[in-house]
Design a protein around this motif. Structure first.
Motif, PDB file in Angstrom:
ATOM      1  N   MET A 133       0.742  -1.202  -0.098  1.00 26.56           N
ATOM      2  CA  MET A 133       0.511   0.282  -0.214  1.00 26.56           C
ATOM      3  C   MET A 133       0.773   0.758  -0.343  1.00 26.56           C
ATOM      4  O   MET A 133       2.537   1.516   0.750  1.00 26.56           O
ATOM      5  CB  MET A 133      -0.048  -0.216   0.935  1.00 26.56           C
ATOM      6  N   LYS A 137       0.416   5.944   0.708  1.00 28.16           N
ATOM      7  CA  LYS A 137      -0.343   6.526   1.238  1.00 28.16           C
ATOM      8  C   LYS A 137      -0.226   8.364   0.128  1.00 28.16           C
ATOM      9  O   LYS A 137       0.581   8.200  -0.573  1.00 28.16           O
ATOM     10  CB  LYS A 137      -0.773   7.037   2.056  1.00 28.16           C
ATOM     11  N   HIS A 184      -4.150  11.805   2.672  1.00 27.41           N
ATOM     12  CA  HIS A 184      -3.842  10.823   3.284  1.00 27.41           C
ATOM     13  C   HIS A 184      -4.847   9.119   2.719  1.00 27.41           C
ATOM     14  O   HIS A 184      -5.115   8.763   3.339  1.00 27.41           O
ATOM     15  CB  HIS A 184      -3.888  10.813   4.596  1.00 27.41           C
ATOM     16  N   GLU A 185      -5.082   9.279   1.781  1.00 27.73           N
ATOM     17  CA  GLU A 185      -5.444   9.112   1.006  1.00 27.73           C
ATOM     18  C   GLU A 185      -4.933   7.045   0.919  1.00 27.73           C
ATOM     19  O   GLU A 185      -3.596   7.331   0.323  1.00 27.73           O
ATOM     20  CB  GLU A 185      -6.122   8.705  -0.540  1.00 27.73           C
ATOM     21  N   CYS A 186      -5.401   5.665   0.709  1.00 30.19           N
ATOM     22  CA  CYS A 186      -4.697   5.050   0.490  1.00 30.19           C
ATOM     23  C   CYS A 186      -5.422   4.277  -0.536  1.00 30.19           C
ATOM     24  O   CYS A 186      -5.842   4.316  -1.684  1.00 30.19           O
ATOM     25  CB  CYS A 186      -4.736   3.771   2.099  1.00 30.19           C
ATOM     26  N   HIS A 187      -4.328   3.834  -1.253  1.00 31.21           N
ATOM     27  CA  HIS A 187      -4.167   3.366  -2.225  1.00 31.21           C
ATOM     28  C   HIS A 187      -3.043   1.574  -2.493  1.00 31.21           C
ATOM     29  O   HIS A 187      -2.147   1.978  -1.506  1.00 31.21           O
ATOM     30  CB  HIS A 187      -3.309   4.388  -3.425  1.00 31.21           C
ATOM     31  N   PHE A 192       0.904  -3.888   4.205  1.00 34.81           N
ATOM     32  CA  PHE A 192      -1.181  -4.341   4.571  1.00 34.81           C
ATOM     33  C   PHE A 192      -1.717  -5.726   4.181  1.00 34.81           C
ATOM     34  O   PHE A 192      -1.976  -6.165   3.467  1.00 34.81           O
ATOM     35  CB  PHE A 192      -1.661  -3.177   4.098  1.00 34.81           C
ATOM     36  N   ILE A 244      -7.501  -2.539  -0.169  1.00 31.57           N
ATOM     37  CA  ILE A 244      -7.260  -1.686  -0.002  1.00 31.57           C
ATOM     38  C   ILE A 244      -7.884  -0.315  -0.563  1.00 31.57           C
ATOM     39  O   ILE A 244      -8.233   1.187  -0.297  1.00 31.57           O
ATOM     40  CB  ILE A 244      -5.203  -1.295  -0.557  1.00 31.57           C
ATOM     41  N   SER A 245      -8.011  -0.714  -2.284  1.00 30.45           N
ATOM     42  CA  SER A 245      -9.022   0.522  -2.521  1.00 30.45           C
ATOM     43  C   SER A 245      -9.641  -0.631  -3.466  1.00 30.45           C
ATOM     44  O   SER A 245      -9.248  -0.576  -4.962  1.00 30.45           O
ATOM     45  CB  SER A 245      -8.134   1.523  -3.179  1.00 30.45           C
TER      46      SER A 245
END
Length: 679
Positions: A137, A139, A144-147, A212, A268-269
């Motif tokens: 992952m 950020k 602070h969006e997770c990808h 993650f 995660i996304s």
């Protein structure tokens, strides 16, 4: 390289010309395939990505409008990665699951179980999920969006690949794309920096990739002191029940166990609709066998299948293109490691085609060496091409004996199987015999601990103990008695080799595991089945489902809203339901053409219309969705005909050969023409 060889004289001009001609032929073939795919997903090659998005938008509109798939908790704004199946979607999914059970569980005589979704932490520690079930992952350093890191790199590389590039750069990008799954966090970070990957939408800088864990944690019991997880796969429920299943099977190998149910992964996304979700249906098989005999007694039944195989050798070659290969040849030549893996590749291929996957848009890709776990012997993914690219729908892996050994070690329970030899054989066996009398006199109540420790020694430890006793006359058992330091002497144990006749031995079985993602198969099938009737002014949508998976098998219409017509429809409905065919009656006042179009849009393969002739001669109009052709069939024969059509025991062409076409009824020498409108 060939041009250089011509210059040095190690290759001829004729060889070079043939190679150039072959490359041109392959390029032309590729262009045709690309154009066909672009047409399937909505347009020409110059606007391929835009057309794919337009295709997905049009498909999604139909799926949501006709209640195939609905975002979960939509009235509250929905939750990413969670979807509900509406009536037609639920029916299609159930039909796929039913056929999976028929194709695998029933036809292969598998043992099906149903395990719990909540799994204690110690089970998933033993399987390696607690430590290793991770995705990398990054950020967004701004918001602070997770990808998911590999997805961002993949999108960036595909964006670059769509631009004009020299051959060296294009090959470099294709090599990175081919190896995405095997990169470590550090290696992935290097490539993301090299190609300038930024956060989507914001274009902000991103963090370095980090792992993650994808499992949903929970606690079991009111005190909350027993940690658990929602299962990330259904397989572990089979492994921990191996001993019971072996006993149920008469303690015989090989055998297969299966489980179908919900699995959970905290993606995660989650994007791409139902292709990447947080709760999904899995169907997994564990085929347990002797590790020294991986032949399959039914392999000959699939050996002649020709399937697109994308071997690891081809993936790292200059021309990265799957090859149509006879399955028997692939096993014989060692491309596929053994007959059991090959057999499940063949059976999976047949299953996917039966539920409506286009075989020309399906390939089996072999894992690269670095993709596979250290214990795996061979792994193949069944990948299906859709508007999102190639999507993994099934994984087929030879996992050796890893899972059973891991659970045996952690649980301290025997998970072996006894195999009997055809004839008894003579072996040299190491025998450890504790002297209970001497041990009891010396160690009193601790003698039992020492006795059990000596009997549990493996061969290497026993031989080492024997050598120390012969050398010094005594030895410490601290390493074998949970830290308790007992010193034994030479007279307390006998360790010797004995010649014995044995009828069999205990082994830890190897496992071949086919794992199916039902939702992914369903979505890819929806894309392959969807099309628009171009010769229709209104461009009506059709789902060309196979009768096997169609949500409704037949619709029944009265031509007019008259009581006698409606009564006949009800009689037909009851007769079709009695033979197990899902049927609906449409008594709305709209025209027959509009009613046909409405049922085509949910993929109903057959329609029956009750008209004036029905009341006179007991015949009805039977219409085929794909050809729009119509026949006159006797009401009494209709249930049997439709049952055979739905089971695919007969074809529409065979039915056409037996029954007269609608609109061509012969009266003496006169042909009477009539028709019902087909959109």
């Amino acid at each position: 390289a060939l041009k250089a060889a011509v210059k040095t004289g190690s290759a001829t001009k004729d060889q070079l010309d043939k190679a150039i001609a072959l490359l041109k032929e392959l390029k032309a073939e590729l262009d045709v395939k690309r154009k066909a795919f672009d047409a399937a997903v909505g347009g020409g090659s110059k606007a391929a990505s835009v057309n794919k998005e337009a295709f997905r938008a049009a498909l999604s509109n139909v799926l949501e409008r006709r209640c195939f798939i609905i975002p979960s908790f939509q009235v509250y704004g929905g939750v990413a990665g969670l979807f509900d199946y509406g009536p037609p979607g639920c029916a299609i999914k159930a039909n796929i699951q039913h056929y999976w059970r028929r194709h695998f569980v029933l036809e292969e005589n598998m043992l099906e179980i149903e395990g719990t979704a909540i799994t204690p932490e110690n089970v998933l520690k033993a399987s390696g999920h607690v430590e290793r079930f991770t995705d990398l992952m990054v950020k967004d350093l701004g918001n602070h969006e997770c990808h998911r890191a590999d997805h961002l790199l993949e999108d960036k590389l595909n964006e670059l690949r769509a631009q004009p590039l020299d051959s060296g750069m294009r090959r470099e990008i294709e090599d990175v794309l081919a190896r995405l799954d095997e990169y470590s966090a550090e290696e992935l970070g290097v490539h993301m920096k090299k190609y300038g990957v930024k956060a989507p939408d914001t274009n902000n800088d991103i963090s370095d990739p980090f792992p993650f864990n994808l499992m949903f944690a929970t606690s079991i019991g009111p005190r909350g002191d027993l940690k658990g997880y929602l299962r990330p796969e259904t397989a572990q429920g089979i492994f921990v029940n191996f001993s019971s299943l072996l006993y149920y099977n008469g303690s015989k190998l090989p055998f297969a166990a299966a489980q179908m149910g919900q699995s959970f992964r905290n993606e995660i996304s989650p994007k791409q609709g139902i292709l990447r979700v947080r709760e999904f249906t899995q169907a997994e098989i564990e085929y347990f066998m002797n590790p020294e005999d991986k032949n399959h007694y039914k392999f000959a039944q699939v050996a002649d299948l020709k399937i697109l195989l994308f071997s690891r050798d081809v993936q790292v070659s200059a021309v990265k293109r799957p090859v149509l290969t006879r399955l028997g040849d692939a096993v014989r030549d060692g491309m596929v490691s053994n007959e059991t893996v090959g057999y499940f590749i063949g059976r999976t291929y047949l299953f996917m085609v039966a539920v409506g996957i286009n075989p020309e848009r399906m390939r089996f890709r072999q894992h690269l060496q670095h993709e596979m776990a250290h214990y795996a012997e061979d792994c193949w993914d069944c990948e299906v091409e859709c508007s999102y690219g190639w999507v993994e729908c099934v994984g087929i892996a030879d996992r050796s004996a890893y899972d059973l050994k891991a659970h045996e070690k952690a649980s301290k329970r025997d998970l072996s199987a006894y195999i009997k030899y055809d004839e008894p054989i003579t072996v040299n066996e190491l025998v450890v015999e504790p002297n209970k009398k001497v041990l009891g006199q010396k160690f009193k109540k601790d003698a039992k601990v020492i006795n059990n420790a000596l009997l549990s020694l493996d061969e290497a430890s026993a031989l080492d103990l024997k050598a120390q006793l012969e050398s010094t006359g005594e030895v410490s058992l601290k390493a074998y008695c949970n830290g308790q330091d007992f010193v034994i002497s030479k007279d307390m144990v006998t360790i010797k080799q004995e010649e014995k006749k044995v009828n069999g031995r205990n082994i830890t079985p190897s496992v071949v595991e086919p794992a199916f993602g039902i939702g992914r198969i369903l979505y890819c099938m929806l894309e392959h089945a969807y099309y628009v009737r171009e010769d229709d002014e209104e461009r009506k949508v059709v789902f060309k489902f196979t009768p096997l998976v169609a949500p409704t098998k037949c619709t029944v219409f009265p031509l007019l809203q008259r009581e006698e017509f409606n009564d006949a429809c009800k009689t037909i409905y009851d007769a079709l339901v009695n033979v197990g065919l899902s049927t609906i009656i449409d008594v709305t006042g709209t025209s027959i053409g509009k009613r046909y179009a409405r049922t085509d849009e949910i993929g109903v393969p057959f329609a029956v219309t009750v008209d004036h002739a029905t009341l006179e001669d007991n015949t009805v109009t039977l219409r085929d969705r794909d050809t729009c052709s119509q026949l006159r069939v006797d009401m009494d024969e209709l249930p049997v005909v439709l049952r055979k059509l739905v089971d695919m025991d007969i074809t529409w062409e065979e039915v056409q050969a037996k029954y007269p076409a609608q609109g061509q009824e012969t009266a003496g020498d006169v042909v009477i023409e009539c028709s019902l409108r087909c959109p």
